[in-house]
Design a protein around this motif. Structure first.
Motif, PDB file in Angstrom:
ATOM      1  N   ALA A 164      -5.070   8.771  -7.501  1.00 18.24           N
ATOM      2  CA  ALA A 164      -3.616   8.887  -7.659  1.00 18.24           C
ATOM      3  C   ALA A 164      -2.982   9.540  -6.433  1.00 18.24           C
ATOM      4  O   ALA A 164      -1.877   9.164  -6.015  1.00 18.24           O
ATOM      5  N   ILE A 165      -3.670  10.495  -5.840  1.00 24.76           N
ATOM      6  CA  ILE A 165      -3.162  11.145  -4.628  1.00 24.76           C
ATOM      7  C   ILE A 165      -3.122  10.144  -3.479  1.00 24.76           C
ATOM      8  O   ILE A 165      -2.136  10.058  -2.730  1.00 24.76           O
ATOM      9  N   LEU A 166      -4.176   9.366  -3.344  1.00 24.52           N
ATOM     10  CA  LEU A 166      -4.247   8.375  -2.276  1.00 24.52           C
ATOM     11  C   LEU A 166      -3.217   7.265  -2.477  1.00 24.52           C
ATOM     12  O   LEU A 166      -2.617   6.776  -1.505  1.00 24.52           O
ATOM     13  N   ASP A 167      -3.011   6.866  -3.730  1.00 26.64           N
ATOM     14  CA  ASP A 167      -1.965   5.878  -4.028  1.00 26.64           C
ATOM     15  C   ASP A 167      -0.614   6.350  -3.508  1.00 26.64           C
ATOM     16  O   ASP A 167       0.141   5.594  -2.875  1.00 26.64           O
ATOM     17  N   GLU A 168      -0.300   7.593  -3.813  1.00 27.17           N
ATOM     18  CA  GLU A 168       0.994   8.149  -3.404  1.00 27.17           C
ATOM     19  C   GLU A 168       1.122   8.160  -1.882  1.00 27.17           C
ATOM     20  O   GLU A 168       2.154   7.761  -1.329  1.00 27.17           O
ATOM     21  N   LEU A 169       0.079   8.601  -1.203  1.00 25.54           N
ATOM     22  CA  LEU A 169       0.112   8.662   0.259  1.00 25.54           C
ATOM     23  C   LEU A 169       0.310   7.283   0.873  1.00 25.54           C
ATOM     24  O   LEU A 169       1.132   7.100   1.779  1.00 25.54           O
ATOM     25  N   GLU A 170      -0.432   6.293   0.370  1.00 26.69           N
ATOM     26  CA  GLU A 170      -0.342   4.945   0.940  1.00 26.69           C
ATOM     27  C   GLU A 170       0.972   4.260   0.569  1.00 26.69           C
ATOM     28  O   GLU A 170       1.545   3.516   1.376  1.00 26.69           O
ATOM     29  N   TRP A 171       1.442   4.490  -0.631  1.00 24.10           N
ATOM     30  CA  TRP A 171       2.722   3.910  -1.043  1.00 24.10           C
ATOM     31  C   TRP A 171       3.860   4.470  -0.186  1.00 24.10           C
ATOM     32  O   TRP A 171       4.718   3.727   0.299  1.00 24.10           O
ATOM     33  N   GLN A 172       3.860   5.776   0.030  1.00 24.98           N
ATOM     34  CA  GLN A 172       4.905   6.382   0.854  1.00 24.98           C
ATOM     35  C   GLN A 172       4.792   5.935   2.308  1.00 24.98           C
ATOM     36  O   GLN A 172       5.808   5.734   2.983  1.00 24.98           O
ATOM     37  N   ARG A 173       3.577   5.755   2.797  1.00 23.46           N
ATOM     38  CA  ARG A 173       3.381   5.255   4.162  1.00 23.46           C
ATOM     39  C   ARG A 173       3.944   3.846   4.300  1.00 23.46           C
ATOM     40  O   ARG A 173       4.632   3.522   5.271  1.00 23.46           O
TER      41      ARG A 173
END
Length: 307
Positions: free
Chosen positions: A196-205
């Motif tokens: 979930a943390i990685l999802d957020e980082l990649e989505w925001q990127r």
């Protein structure tokens, strides 16, 4: 990429190393499913709406839902793994912490697919013949992956966040569940917490790369994806109700049968759409990316599902 993001990727790597599990050694451990106990908690199954069910049929219907619950995760992790591998290429010659974190993410999602295939086979051994899970993983993945990266990452983040909420709020506190079924989702939850943390980082990127017009089109893609998920849920709820009515003790009147169908659809919409949409963390991330007009479009599309 800023230093804070690099540190978040690095922490996900450390958590991945610490949480890593083996399906047979750590989860199954030579056990089988206890069909005298529930699989899904009432907060997910919504079976408290069907007061006319006897105890055996109530347990059976919850176990059918639990079987579908596991199969749905095996399904969605096909497109999640593929998308994460795709976006990891952006880091191939860049931040190596980000690259490693996403490669680990993909590897874990592939393992989860294997785990849920194993679970389906084990549950099938203890239930009457006739259950059907119609969606084909590759066909669904192709449909999803044809949409914009922003929308796929949004859907993925939504899924991973409701996984966490389901375990934390409903599965973990329920002492009446099959121990093996509960452990499957304990180990799943542990690894998904980092995803979930990685999802957020990649989505925001990805969001930072889009023009306003591209983002507006991506919002339409997200709406279309949610509609496709709902169509899948409607079909599976119908199949699961038909299977239950064919193998249950019953009998049930036409009115009661319709209530069973309605309950399954409401439960599936809650499990796979509504609980994620209403998750505060998802609302905060999405709300920070879209305009009020786009938010209204999403709300209008969700209204028939929410109500």
């Amino acid at each position: 990429m800023n230093q804070t993001d690099t540190q978040r990727y690095a922490r996900c790597i450390e958590a991945s190393k610490r949480m890593r599990f083996d399906i047979e050694r750590d989860v199954i451990r030579g056990r089988s499913f206890d069909f005298t106990r529930k699989f899904l908690p009432d907060g997910l199954s919504k079976l408290d709406r069907l007061g006319f069910l006897g105890a055996d049929d109530r347990r059976l219907l919850g176990q059918i839902q639990g079987r579908t619950y596991a199969n749905i995760f095996g399904l969605v992790e096909r497109f999640i793994a593929a998308k994460v591998l795709e976006v990891s290429r952006d880091h191939s010659l860049g931040d190596q912490s980000a690259l490693e974190a996403l490669v680990r993410f993909s590897d874990e999602e592939i393992k989860h697919q294997e785990m849920f295939r194993r679970i389906e086979a084990m549950i099938a051994e203890g239930m009457p013949a006739g259950y059907r899970f119609a969606p084909e993983p590759n066909a669904v993945a192709q449909l999803v992956l044809a949409k914009s990266t922003w929308s796929v990452l949004a859907l993925t983040c939504h899924i991973e966040l409701f996984v966490l909420a389901h375990y934390r709020e409903s599965i973990d506190p329920d002492g009446e569940l099959s121990e093996l079924f509960k452990d499957v989702f304990l180990f799943h939850w542990r690894e998904e917490s980092q995803h979930a943390i990685l999802d957020e980082l990649e989505w925001q990127r990805e969001n930072a790369r889009l023009t306003a017009a591209q983002r507006d089109a991506a919002v339409d893609d997200l709406i279309a994806l949610v509609g496709a998920v709902d169509g899948l849920l409607q079909a599976q709820a119908k199949d699961d109700a038909g299977y239950f009515l064919a193998v249950c003790r019953g009998p049930y009147s036409a009115t009661q049968q319709q209530k069973i169908r309605d309950c399954l659809l409401a439960a599936y919409r809650w499990q796979y759409i509504v609980s994620g949409v209403q998750e505060p963390r998802f609302q905060k991330i999405l709300g920070g990316m879209i305009t009020e007009a786009q938010k209204a479009r999403i709300g209008a599309a969700l209204a028939p599902i929410l109500h």
